[in-house]
Design a protein around this motif. Sequence first.
Motif, PDB file in Angstrom:
ATOM      1  N   ILE A 199       1.480  -8.776   1.042  1.00  0.00           N
ATOM      2  CA  ILE A 199       1.333  -7.173   1.422  1.00  0.00           C
ATOM      3  C   ILE A 199       1.098  -6.611  -0.312  1.00  0.00           C
ATOM      4  O   ILE A 199       1.706  -6.782  -1.339  1.00  0.00           O
ATOM      5  CB  ILE A 199       2.787  -6.810   1.904  1.00  0.00           C
ATOM      6  N   ALA A 200       0.067  -5.680  -0.649  1.00  0.00           N
ATOM      7  CA  ALA A 200      -0.091  -5.249  -2.138  1.00  0.00           C
ATOM      8  C   ALA A 200      -0.448  -3.433  -1.421  1.00  0.00           C
ATOM      9  O   ALA A 200      -0.973  -3.367  -0.688  1.00  0.00           O
ATOM     10  CB  ALA A 200      -0.760  -6.011  -2.549  1.00  0.00           C
ATOM     11  N   THR A 208       1.575   7.101   5.786  1.00  0.00           N
ATOM     12  CA  THR A 208       1.336   7.964   4.964  1.00  0.00           C
ATOM     13  C   THR A 208       2.321   8.906   5.206  1.00  0.00           C
ATOM     14  O   THR A 208       2.502  10.051   4.924  1.00  0.00           O
ATOM     15  CB  THR A 208      -0.245   8.023   4.673  1.00  0.00           C
ATOM     16  N   LYS A 263      -5.259  -5.096   2.745  1.00  0.00           N
ATOM     17  CA  LYS A 263      -6.064  -5.390   3.931  1.00  0.00           C
ATOM     18  C   LYS A 263      -7.436  -6.196   3.592  1.00  0.00           C
ATOM     19  O   LYS A 263      -7.679  -7.909   2.743  1.00  0.00           O
ATOM     20  CB  LYS A 263      -6.734  -4.180   4.251  1.00  0.00           C
ATOM     21  N   SER A 268      -4.390   0.357  -0.236  1.00  0.00           N
ATOM     22  CA  SER A 268      -3.643  -0.853   0.624  1.00  0.00           C
ATOM     23  C   SER A 268      -4.196  -2.485   0.511  1.00  0.00           C
ATOM     24  O   SER A 268      -4.962  -2.817   1.694  1.00  0.00           O
ATOM     25  CB  SER A 268      -3.752  -1.111   2.629  1.00  0.00           C
ATOM     26  N   ASP A 277      -7.658   7.264  -0.338  1.00  0.00           N
ATOM     27  CA  ASP A 277      -7.100   5.753   0.767  1.00  0.00           C
ATOM     28  C   ASP A 277      -9.091   4.744   0.500  1.00  0.00           C
ATOM     29  O   ASP A 277      -9.369   5.881   1.912  1.00  0.00           O
ATOM     30  CB  ASP A 277      -6.622   6.406   1.233  1.00  0.00           C
ATOM     31  N   THR A 304      -8.977   2.100   1.642  1.00  0.00           N
ATOM     32  CA  THR A 304      -8.259   0.569   2.296  1.00  0.00           C
ATOM     33  C   THR A 304      -9.385  -0.003   2.847  1.00  0.00           C
ATOM     34  O   THR A 304      -9.747  -0.759   2.555  1.00  0.00           O
ATOM     35  CB  THR A 304      -7.447   0.868   2.922  1.00  0.00           C
ATOM     36  N   PHE A 305     -10.563   0.996   3.918  1.00  0.00           N
ATOM     37  CA  PHE A 305     -11.207   0.727   4.736  1.00  0.00           C
ATOM     38  C   PHE A 305     -12.381  -0.004   3.999  1.00  0.00           C
ATOM     39  O   PHE A 305     -12.775  -0.283   4.074  1.00  0.00           O
ATOM     40  CB  PHE A 305     -11.524   1.561   6.079  1.00  0.00           C
ATOM     41  N   TYR A 318      -3.004   7.650   7.330  1.00  0.00           N
ATOM     42  CA  TYR A 318      -2.492   6.473   8.259  1.00  0.00           C
ATOM     43  C   TYR A 318      -1.263   7.312   8.699  1.00  0.00           C
ATOM     44  O   TYR A 318      -0.545   7.642   7.517  1.00  0.00           O
ATOM     45  CB  TYR A 318      -2.748   5.133   7.113  1.00  0.00           C
ATOM     46  N   GLY A 358       0.669  -1.082   0.137  1.00  0.00           N
ATOM     47  CA  GLY A 358      -0.058  -0.001  -0.016  1.00  0.00           C
ATOM     48  C   GLY A 358       1.144   1.578   0.176  1.00  0.00           C
ATOM     49  O   GLY A 358       0.343   2.411  -0.338  1.00  0.00           O
ATOM     50  N   MET A 359       1.775   0.912   1.170  1.00  0.00           N
ATOM     51  CA  MET A 359       2.509   2.178   0.856  1.00  0.00           C
ATOM     52  C   MET A 359       3.682   2.767  -0.317  1.00  0.00           C
ATOM     53  O   MET A 359       3.720   3.386  -0.327  1.00  0.00           O
ATOM     54  CB  MET A 359       4.110   1.866   2.336  1.00  0.00           C
ATOM     55  N   GLU A 387      -8.531  10.333   3.823  1.00  0.00           N
ATOM     56  CA  GLU A 387      -9.147   8.365   4.069  1.00  0.00           C
ATOM     57  C   GLU A 387     -10.679   8.450   4.498  1.00  0.00           C
ATOM     58  O   GLU A 387     -10.987   9.684   5.371  1.00  0.00           O
ATOM     59  CB  GLU A 387      -8.313   8.115   4.724  1.00  0.00           C
TER      60      GLU A 387
END
Length: 394
Positions: free
Chosen positions: A205-206, A102, A196, A193, A171, A173-174, A99, A75-76, A142
């Motif tokens: 991890i991606a 970030t 998650k 990310s 972002d 992700t959530f 995050y 994700g980073m 986010e």
Amino acid sequence: MAGFNTRLIHGEKINDNQTGAVNMPVYNSSTYVYPEINGKVRWDYSRSGNPTREYLEKQIASLEHGSNGYAFASGMAAIHAALSIFEPGDHIIIGNQIYGGTYRLIKEYFEVRGIEFTSVDTKVNAEVEAAIQDNTKAIYFEPVTNPLLQVTSVRAIANIAQAHDLLTIVDNTFLTPYLQQPLDLGADIVVHSATKYLGGHSDVIAGLVVTKNETIGKQIYFVQNALGGVLSPENANLVRRGIQTLSIRMDRQQENACKIIDFLNESGQVDTIHYPGIKGTRDYEIASQENDGFGGVLSFELNEDVDATEFVNNLQLIRLAVSLGAVESLAELPYEMSHAELPPEERLAAGITPQLVRLSVGIEDVEDLLGDIQQSLTIATKSNNVQSINRDAI
Ligand SMILES: Cc1ncc(COP(=O)(O)O)c(C=O)c1O
């Protein structure tokens, strides 16, 4: 276009597969043959393009309703790529609860390389507007923050951005595209990310970037190919496989989260619960307009009678770990773990107290999760312990 669930399973048609395999094969080849020196080839080198990675990239672009998708090693790395399209002298407005990783990337990498940032509360439109400067190029945030699950309206931010010719970067992700499609709400770039919910099994991890249009897509591709932080074919395959069950996992995670919230409310041992799906709040109003659900992460303040450290230490089924979005339930104390790098006064000012517990709810039987929370609450309740000490003394 096929429905969302169908697109989770099938992605783009596989058309270069000689074997009849149902799934996109894992193409573990770093290089590809040229038929002749001047021959035109679709694939030449796997940093520049790999069929397994491309399958995932096209799929996430389709799910997010974007034009182009790009897969990164974390994700980073994805966020790094999205912010790398800016230049020294540019200014970017960022959410003040993004995050921590970030924030570190912004402060310790991009800021020292000449990009300016102003951090604001993106829930307050006036604060965002006031931060706009002549050199402002983008707003990054986010829509649901961690660990307090506060909601920012993507539409409101995108409206401000469009009025000032700025890019909106979200972002997601959530929530994932299952619960929110920021590009449809006016955003220009979505980052993930994929470690998650998209991966969903705590085994990869991606990171992913999706752009609204080809022009921004080309800028991201340049960074992906030039810097080379690409996702491996094996890991692209794991994310592809995770995505197939995204919606059924998230349905169960949300269902379990709601039952846990009911249980905590009735326990009398929790002061506050943070979750965008709690009716009657400002966050609920925005989330119910812009989302198709509220996610599987919640956080809560244990009351003073419960020792928060004892509570997380005594959970048996729910594992004590950072990260979120996977099939197994995870708990953590943000004050001690995910947000420990912030100075104590900043943690407290942000509402991250030592009593705050974050839960990433998994897909287990909810009765087992509730049983685990109950037994741990019993052990961690100070007044119970005093009674047992007194009994021991007798
Ligand atoms: C919201 C959010 N964005 C980005 C990241 C970074 O992703 P990764 O750990 O895959 O590099 C995380 C990681 O926790 C996250 O929670």
